[in-house]
Design a protein around this motif. Structure first.
Motif, short mmCIF file in Angstrom:
data_model
loop_
_atom_site.label_atom_id
_atom_site.label_comp_id
_atom_site.label_asym_id
_atom_site.label_seq_id
_atom_site.Cartn_x
_atom_site.Cartn_y
_atom_site.Cartn_z
N PHE A 235 0.84 -1.20 0.00
CA PHE A 235 0.00 0.00 0.00
C PHE A 235 0.88 1.25 0.00
N GLN A 236 1.89 1.26 0.82
CA GLN A 236 2.81 2.40 0.88
C GLN A 236 3.49 2.63 -0.47
N GLY A 237 3.74 1.54 -1.18
CA GLY A 237 4.41 1.63 -2.47
C GLY A 237 3.49 1.94 -3.63
N GLY A 238 2.20 2.20 -3.35
CA GLY A 238 1.26 2.55 -4.40
C GLY A 238 0.70 1.39 -5.16
N GLU A 239 0.85 0.17 -4.62
CA GLU A 239 0.37 -1.02 -5.33
C GLU A 239 -1.06 -1.39 -4.96
N LEU A 240 -1.63 -0.76 -3.93
CA LEU A 240 -2.98 -1.06 -3.47
C LEU A 240 -3.77 0.22 -3.30
N ASP A 241 -5.09 0.10 -3.44
CA ASP A 241 -5.97 1.24 -3.23
C ASP A 241 -6.72 1.16 -1.91
N VAL A 242 -6.95 -0.06 -1.39
CA VAL A 242 -7.68 -0.22 -0.14
C VAL A 242 -7.06 -1.34 0.69
N MET A 243 -6.90 -1.09 1.98
CA MET A 243 -6.62 -2.14 2.96
C MET A 243 -7.71 -2.06 4.01
N TYR A 244 -8.43 -3.18 4.21
CA TYR A 244 -9.52 -3.17 5.18
C TYR A 244 -9.02 -3.30 6.61
N THR A 245 -7.73 -3.46 6.78
CA THR A 245 -7.14 -3.56 8.11
C THR A 245 -5.75 -2.95 8.07
N VAL A 246 -5.22 -2.64 9.25
CA VAL A 246 -3.90 -2.02 9.37
C VAL A 246 -3.10 -2.82 10.39
N PRO A 247 -1.83 -3.09 10.15
CA PRO A 247 -1.01 -3.79 11.15
C PRO A 247 -1.04 -3.03 12.48
N PRO A 248 -1.28 -3.71 13.59
CA PRO A 248 -1.38 -3.01 14.87
C PRO A 248 -0.19 -2.10 15.17
N ALA A 249 1.01 -2.56 14.84
CA ALA A 249 2.21 -1.78 15.15
C ALA A 249 2.37 -0.56 14.25
N ARG A 250 1.59 -0.50 13.17
CA ARG A 250 1.73 0.61 12.22
C ARG A 250 0.56 1.59 12.29
N TYR A 251 -0.32 1.39 13.27
CA TYR A 251 -1.52 2.21 13.33
C TYR A 251 -1.21 3.70 13.46
N LYS A 252 -0.36 4.07 14.42
CA LYS A 252 -0.05 5.49 14.62
C LYS A 252 0.57 6.10 13.38
N GLU A 253 1.48 5.36 12.78
CA GLU A 253 2.13 5.82 11.55
C GLU A 253 1.10 6.02 10.44
N ALA A 254 0.19 5.03 10.29
CA ALA A 254 -0.81 5.12 9.23
C ALA A 254 -1.75 6.29 9.46
N LYS A 255 -2.15 6.51 10.70
CA LYS A 255 -3.07 7.61 11.00
C LYS A 255 -2.40 8.95 10.72
N ALA A 256 -1.11 9.07 11.09
CA ALA A 256 -0.40 10.32 10.85
C ALA A 256 -0.15 10.55 9.36
N THR A 257 0.09 9.46 8.63
CA THR A 257 0.43 9.58 7.22
C THR A 257 -0.79 9.81 6.35
N TYR A 258 -1.87 9.08 6.62
CA TYR A 258 -3.00 9.08 5.69
C TYR A 258 -4.18 9.94 6.16
N GLY A 259 -4.19 10.34 7.43
CA GLY A 259 -5.17 11.31 7.90
C GLY A 259 -6.60 10.98 7.52
N ASP A 260 -7.20 11.83 6.68
CA ASP A 260 -8.60 11.66 6.29
C ASP A 260 -8.82 10.42 5.43
N ARG A 261 -7.74 9.83 4.96
CA ARG A 261 -7.89 8.60 4.16
C ARG A 261 -7.77 7.35 5.03
N MET A 262 -7.86 7.52 6.33
CA MET A 262 -8.06 6.39 7.24
C MET A 262 -9.50 6.42 7.72
N PHE A 263 -10.21 5.33 7.49
CA PHE A 263 -11.59 5.20 7.96
C PHE A 263 -11.57 4.44 9.28
N GLU A 264 -12.25 4.96 10.30
CA GLU A 264 -12.31 4.31 11.60
C GLU A 264 -13.75 4.21 12.08
#
Length: 544
Positions: free
Chosen positions: A267-296
């Motif tokens: 996903f980070q490399g632009g190979e995916l458009d949707v991930m229905y889940t996020v690795p637990p250890a990467r949650y903070k990073e994903a939220k900071a990086t993708y902002g409004d593009r994280m659905f919770e």
């Protein structure tokens, strides 16, 4: 579903749920919601691609796009709405008459008619076919006659042929009408039939189920392009035979990954458009990086640690209670999941009508009580390690290790982790009752009714009862709830059944998951269905 559901309110014979939001992303310009493009999504390897077989999350994500059933669940309100059914009616809640809309076909041209549903349900129910979703047919009259039991498990003896090959309760009236007679009245029946296990199957599919599993013959808005590329991809394109509302993307590509971290890297490399889940250890990073593009969404997915009750070490409920009392759920949630999840103290999601807190009296850490109960049970076998199981590649090893550490610190029981099986193989181990210690599994409700959290996991012989739990009183209370005059009238019986679970603990409730999905800048509108999760067919891409 191994692997969602708000407080329900009865509306006629269907069920409505309080509104939940679906995610939105993108500009409100003239291209919003337009169709077209290729949607690339993360997936794990499914176990099956047939409605009768697929009951795990990776399977259902594909099946829901390939097939369609009698009813569907509104993405925003979770209300039950007719899909292929024209009507689902009953005067006594025992004999149901189902009328179908005309003109629908499978991708091979076969009609989607009364025979298609009767065929599918009979195939699932007939025990020699060994279909995971067969237990969903348990309420239909004649279910016992199409089932038999293997007398020696994995031994050389074969199970006898059942008395019948078809359910007596299914009757064709005409090409577009059939009746379903239940063993007993069940007010919740219309809510259940939106689950994929009730989807129709083509005659050609039932005739060669193995082939159909590799190259499905669907009746939904998408059809398979080629065949299932195991552990690599499943590609879908719009079906030209579907006459309902078209899916948004022209093409949906399920990219299959062995672990969620590899999917996140893609996903980070632009190979995916949707991930229905996020690795637990990467949650903070994903939220900071993708902002409004994280659905919770505060979800109703249940994580539990089950006990293999077919092992002598776990037959005494005091052992199970002691192990549960040794665990501090909140500390694990804080350390591993950044405090996002909610500790579970019951077995029914808090947002469901009929749910109550603190049904489990052994779900708050109490080391002294744990030691006392373990001693009363005769202690733990000297020198024997506690084997804790989880599937590989989903990030479960970190929190499961924390569980093991807490049990060891509280009770002096050493442990080992068994986390080397991919999900499909792990589910096979579960189905065959091959676990050698407590095991991690999750549960997302299959339909918006309290019962879905109870019978499928703990009813005697139920398809997702991986602990092997059986309790006649629990089963009778479930039957009493099923036969109540209305869905709301069923709740007291279901609550009494849940109270039994709170005392006997066939599984250790751990937490209620908070959903977190991410989507790329290519996505215009991302849609999350409160029952079916990420809805790829309804998710639109930006158009140039």
């Amino acid at each position: 579903m191994r692997g969602k559901f708000l407080k329900v309110a009865v509306v006629a014979t269907a069920t409505a749920m309080l509104a939940t939001a679906c995610g939105g992303g993108g500009d409100n310009d003239e291209t919003a919601g337009k169709t077209g493009g290729t949607l690339r999504v993360y997936n794990a390897e499914p176990a099956f691609l047939t409605p009768s077989g697929g009951d795990d999350e990776p399977s259902l994500y594909v099946i829901r796009q390939l097939y369609r059933g009698l009813v569907k669940y509104n993405a925003q309100t979770s209300a039950v709405e007719n899909d292929l059914a024209e009507s689902v009616e009953s005067t006594d809640q025992k004999l149901w008459t189902i009328k179908l809309k005309s003109g629908y076909t499978f991708d091979n041209g076969e009609p989607v008619n009364a025979d298609a549903f009767i065929r599918s349900w009979n195939f699932a129910a007939y025990s020699p076919n060994a279909q995971n979703n067969g237990y969903f047919m348990k309420r239909i009259a004649g279910i016992k006659d199409v089932q038999s039991t293997d007398p020696d498990g994995d031994g050389p003896e074969k199970a006898p042929e059942p008395k019948a090959k078809e359910l007596a309760g299914l009757k064709k009236v005409d090409d577009l009408t059939f009746t379903v007679e239940l063993e007993a009245p069940f007010s919740g029946f219309p809510t259940t039939i939106g689950y994929p296990g009730f989807f129709p199957m083509a005659e050609a599919c039932v005739a060669d189920i193995a082939k159909c599993n590799e190259t499905p013959i669907g009746n939904g808005p998408y059809k398979i392009d080629g065949n299932w590329q195991h552990n690599v991809a499943i590609n879908l394109v719009r079906s030209d035979s579907w006459k309902g509302d078209a899916g948004k993307p022209d093409r949906i590509e399920y990219r299959i990954f062995a672990d969620v971290d590899a999917g996140y890297a893609a996903f980070q490399g632009g190979e995916l458009d949707v991930m229905y889940t996020v690795p637990p250890a990467r949650y903070k990073e994903a939220k900071a990086t993708y902002g409004d593009r994280m659905f919770e969404l505060a979800g109703d997915s249940f994580t539990y640690v089950g006990f293999p009750l077919y092992m002598d070490e776990f037959k005494d409920k005091k052992v199970r209670q002691a192990l549960s009392l040794a665990i501090d759920r909140q500390s694990i949630i804080d350390a591993v999941f950044d405090g996002r999840f909610a500790p579970a103290s019951s077995f029914v999601a808090p947002s469901f009508e009929g749910a109550r807190p603190d049904v489990c009296k052994y779900c708050a850490k109490d080391v002294e009580k744990a030691k006392q109960l373990l001693a009363e049970a005769g202690g733990w076998p000297a020198g024997k390690k506690l084997t804790l199981w989880a599937n590989a590649g989903a990030g479960h090893d970190q929190w499961l290790q924390a569980v093991g550490d807490q049990i060891k610190a509280a009770l002096g029981i050493d442990y080992e982790l068994k986390v080397n099986l991919q999900f499909a193989e792990y589910l096979e181990t579960a189905d065959k009752k091959k676990f050698t210690g407590p095991f991690r599994l999750g549960w997302g409700p299959d339909y918006p009714f309290m019962e879905t959290f109870l019978y499928p996991l703990y009813g005697t012989g139920a398809g997702s009862n991986n602990s092997g739990y059986t309790n006649p009183q629990f089963d009778e209370l479930m039957k009493a709830g099923d036969s109540a005059a209305s869905m709301q009238a069923a709740i007291p019986s279901y609550q009494q059944a849940e109270d039994i679970l709170g005392e006997e603990l066939p599984v250790i409730p751990m937490w209620w998951r908070k959903e977190a999905a991410i989507y790329s800048e290519n996505v215009d509108q991302f849609v999350w269905n409160a029952v079916a999760d990420a809805d790829y067919g309804a998710t639109s891409l930006k158009q140039n």
